[in-house]
Design a protein around this motif. Sequence first.
Motif, PDB file in Angstrom:
ATOM      1  N   HIS A  22      88.687 -24.265 -40.126  1.00  0.00           N
ATOM      2  CA  HIS A  22      88.488 -24.824 -38.526  1.00  0.00           C
ATOM      3  C   HIS A  22      86.989 -24.749 -38.272  1.00  0.00           C
ATOM      4  N   PHE A  23      86.393 -25.833 -38.046  1.00  0.00           N
ATOM      5  CA  PHE A  23      84.831 -25.729 -37.794  1.00  0.00           C
ATOM      6  C   PHE A  23      84.618 -25.342 -36.431  1.00  0.00           C
ATOM      7  N   LEU A  24      83.567 -24.302 -36.454  1.00  0.00           N
ATOM      8  CA  LEU A  24      83.094 -23.681 -35.212  1.00  0.00           C
ATOM      9  C   LEU A  24      81.802 -24.463 -34.936  1.00  0.00           C
ATOM     10  N   LEU A  25      81.969 -25.684 -34.321  1.00  0.00           N
ATOM     11  CA  LEU A  25      80.792 -26.341 -34.343  1.00  0.00           C
ATOM     12  C   LEU A  25      80.669 -27.208 -32.916  1.00  0.00           C
ATOM     13  N   ARG A  26      79.524 -27.180 -32.231  1.00  0.00           N
ATOM     14  CA  ARG A  26      79.344 -28.278 -31.141  1.00  0.00           C
ATOM     15  C   ARG A  26      79.328 -29.633 -31.608  1.00  0.00           C
ATOM     16  N   ALA A  27      80.244 -30.467 -30.847  1.00  0.00           N
ATOM     17  CA  ALA A  27      80.048 -31.800 -30.968  1.00  0.00           C
ATOM     18  C   ALA A  27      78.787 -32.476 -30.432  1.00  0.00           C
ATOM     19  N   MET A  28      78.191 -33.242 -31.217  1.00  0.00           N
ATOM     20  CA  MET A  28      76.971 -33.893 -31.004  1.00  0.00           C
ATOM     21  C   MET A  28      76.917 -35.460 -31.020  1.00  0.00           C
ATOM     22  N   VAL A  29      75.925 -35.989 -30.368  1.00  0.00           N
ATOM     23  CA  VAL A  29      75.891 -37.459 -30.466  1.00  0.00           C
ATOM     24  C   VAL A  29      74.450 -37.529 -31.130  1.00  0.00           C
ATOM     25  N   ILE A  30      74.217 -38.021 -32.184  1.00  0.00           N
ATOM     26  CA  ILE A  30      72.995 -38.323 -32.777  1.00  0.00           C
ATOM     27  C   ILE A  30      72.727 -39.711 -33.337  1.00  0.00           C
ATOM     28  N   THR A  31      71.877 -40.268 -32.963  1.00  0.00           N
ATOM     29  CA  THR A  31      71.790 -41.527 -33.788  1.00  0.00           C
ATOM     30  C   THR A  31      71.028 -41.626 -34.924  1.00  0.00           C
ATOM     31  N   THR A  32      71.307 -42.425 -35.779  1.00  0.00           N
ATOM     32  CA  THR A  32      70.809 -42.025 -37.208  1.00  0.00           C
ATOM     33  C   THR A  32      69.265 -42.736 -37.295  1.00  0.00           C
ATOM     34  N   VAL A  35      65.902 -42.761 -43.781  1.00  0.00           N
ATOM     35  CA  VAL A  35      65.528 -41.794 -44.603  1.00  0.00           C
ATOM     36  C   VAL A  35      63.811 -41.779 -44.810  1.00  0.00           C
ATOM     37  N   GLN A  36      63.250 -42.726 -44.807  1.00  0.00           N
ATOM     38  CA  GLN A  36      61.763 -42.621 -44.805  1.00  0.00           C
ATOM     39  C   GLN A  36      61.305 -42.078 -43.631  1.00  0.00           C
ATOM     40  N   GLU A  37      61.780 -42.830 -42.550  1.00  0.00           N
ATOM     41  CA  GLU A  37      61.291 -42.212 -41.169  1.00  0.00           C
ATOM     42  C   GLU A  37      61.712 -40.816 -40.949  1.00  0.00           C
ATOM     43  N   LYS A  38      62.747 -40.297 -41.213  1.00  0.00           N
ATOM     44  CA  LYS A  38      62.953 -38.769 -41.283  1.00  0.00           C
ATOM     45  C   LYS A  38      62.239 -38.065 -42.205  1.00  0.00           C
ATOM     46  N   MET A  52      68.079 -34.573 -36.754  1.00  0.00           N
ATOM     47  CA  MET A  52      68.237 -35.961 -37.248  1.00  0.00           C
ATOM     48  C   MET A  52      69.215 -36.036 -38.420  1.00  0.00           C
ATOM     49  N   ILE A  53      69.824 -37.385 -38.239  1.00  0.00           N
ATOM     50  CA  ILE A  53      70.916 -37.441 -39.415  1.00  0.00           C
ATOM     51  C   ILE A  53      70.395 -39.106 -40.075  1.00  0.00           C
ATOM     52  N   SER A  54      70.793 -39.224 -41.169  1.00  0.00           N
ATOM     53  CA  SER A  54      70.621 -40.757 -41.978  1.00  0.00           C
ATOM     54  C   SER A  54      72.099 -41.087 -42.190  1.00  0.00           C
TER      55      SER A  54
END
Length: 174
Positions: A22-32, A35-38, A52-54
């Motif tokens: 069971h994941f105890l995580l907050r749901a989040m909305v992140i735009t991708t 990879v190079q910019e990240k 950030m997420i790619s």
Amino acid sequence: MRNVCAGLNTVGSGSYGRDDVHFLLRAMVITTTGVQEKEHLIQTRQRHYSEMISQEHAPSQPHQNLYRRALAHNAARMATDVQALANALNERCTGSTLALVSFVRAGVPLGVLLRRALREAGRDARHYGVSIVRDRGIDNVALEAVVKAHGAENIVFVDGWTGKGAISEQLRES
């Protein structure tokens, strides 16, 4: 596990069986972020990697073939090692429930296998996925929920990544 999650906004068990984790995580909305910019933003300290997420793509056929070869070559050893670790945990942890707390994402697959082995041995084992981030710490809200439900004596942290020890150090600091 519902008691642990009461009042927490969690994301369920993902692609695992409902009782596996069971994941105890907050749901989040992140735009991708590309990879190079990240990498640029991380290297220039403009943003933290956890912000950030790619885009991730399904594994290519060559990667799947490599995985299958590695699995065929190492499955027996992995099974033996997981069983040995489960046996050691079963002997060492004396409380009624053992709470496996896996670090998302690398610890979760190992935590799932450990929980299954412990359950097969007749042990009441619960498994949670929590966030721990280098330079930010562990998710204390999630950890406090696990402690409230099971006590702190039989919490076992699970990670599936070996590196330079940054997460181990982060856990000690947290």
